[in-house]
Design an enzyme around this catalytic site. Structure first.
Site, short mmCIF file in Angstrom:
data_model
loop_
_atom_site.label_atom_id
_atom_site.label_comp_id
_atom_site.label_asym_id
_atom_site.label_seq_id
_atom_site.Cartn_x
_atom_site.Cartn_y
_atom_site.Cartn_z
N ASP A 27 0.31 -29.92 75.69
CA ASP A 27 -0.42 -31.10 76.13
C ASP A 27 -1.70 -31.26 75.33
O ASP A 27 -2.35 -30.26 74.97
CB ASP A 27 -0.75 -30.96 77.63
CG ASP A 27 -1.19 -32.27 78.24
OD1 ASP A 27 -0.92 -33.34 77.67
OD2 ASP A 27 -1.84 -32.23 79.31
N ASN A 38 8.84 -39.31 79.65
CA ASN A 38 8.18 -39.82 78.43
C ASN A 38 8.78 -41.13 77.94
O ASN A 38 8.17 -41.82 77.11
CB ASN A 38 8.25 -38.78 77.31
CG ASN A 38 7.28 -37.63 77.48
OD1 ASN A 38 7.46 -36.55 76.95
ND2 ASN A 38 6.20 -37.85 78.26
#
Length: 240
Positions: free
Chosen positions: A27, A75
């Site tokens: 991340d 996503n």
């Protein structure tokens, strides 16, 4: 299960040991780029380079299985342009680094539902898996279009259709990770402290480590620090 298989499946206990299976939620690519006034794709490119460095470092540090959360089932909600950039980087990674994986003896695996990708992407991934299949070194597992809740539902539906009694061993056998070692250590970069639908079943007794470093800046020294932290922890699995 033979004694050899039992030993391979047993989780590492910390207290000086190296985790057999480490997973990372990668991340911070976007924030890395924003801090540098760069487009988000620049952060993703830097993140791909971090994958290469960390994969090699994991092999050198004796980690048998490294699982990386590359593209979640959520996503797809991102802007179409960014999804296109991510698919391009996936193709770039395979094209530029597959020979290195083969040379390093790394066995590439993928968990997740590949049916949502284009035929071109699926063919590239399947070819990469096939080329590294003979390798007997560490496993690099890439989570693509992966979501833990979807994985659990998929396993439950599969077993319900088959019928019969469902116990823990049979359920785990229906997961994408059925032939991977138990998860010992799960790391998330960028300072966020949540699992984001990643390996929810497998993380039940894993050690969790949340670090502030943004993924493109995460390197071998950060991985070593994570292993040192793991080694200091005592894992009791609910016991005393």
């Amino acid at each position: 299960m033979t004694s050899a298989h039992a030993e391979a499946a047993a989780p590492a206990n910390g207290a000086g040991g190296v985790p057999r299976h480490v997973a990372i939620i990668m991340d911070g690519n976007g924030r890395w780029a924003k801090k540098r006034l760069l487009p988000r794709v620049a952060g993703h490119r830097a993140g791909v380079e971090a994958v290469r460095k960390v994969t090699r470092a994991a092999r050198e540090m004796g980690i048998g299985t490294l699982t990386l959360y590359a593209f979640s089932s959520e996503n797809w909600r991102r802007p179409e342009e960014e999804i296109g950039d991510l698919m391009g980087l996936l193709k770039h990674f395979i094209g530029q680094h597959l020979d290195e994986l083969v040379t390093d003896g790394i066995h590439l695996r993928v968990i997740g539902d590949l049916t949502a990708f284009t035929p071109e992407i699926r063919a590239l991934v399947e070819d990469a898996i096939a080329r590294t299949a003979p390798n007997t070194g560490p496993q690099l597992v890439i989570a693509l279009n992966y979501g833990a809740q979807d994985e659990i539902l998929r396993a439950a539906r599969m077993l319900a259709a088959q019928g019969g009694e469902i116990d823990k061993a049979r359920f785990e056998g229906a997961l994408y990770t059925h032939d991977l070692p138990p998860l010992d250590l799960l790391i998330r970069t960028s300072g966020e402290k949540r699992l984001s639908n990643f390996l929810l079943w497998q993380a039940a007794y894993a050690e969790l480590l949340f670090v502030d470093t943004l993924w493109p800046d995460f390197g071998p020294a950060d991985l070593r620090a994570a292993l040192d932290e793991f080694a200091r922890r005592e894992r009791r699995y609910g016991g005393l």
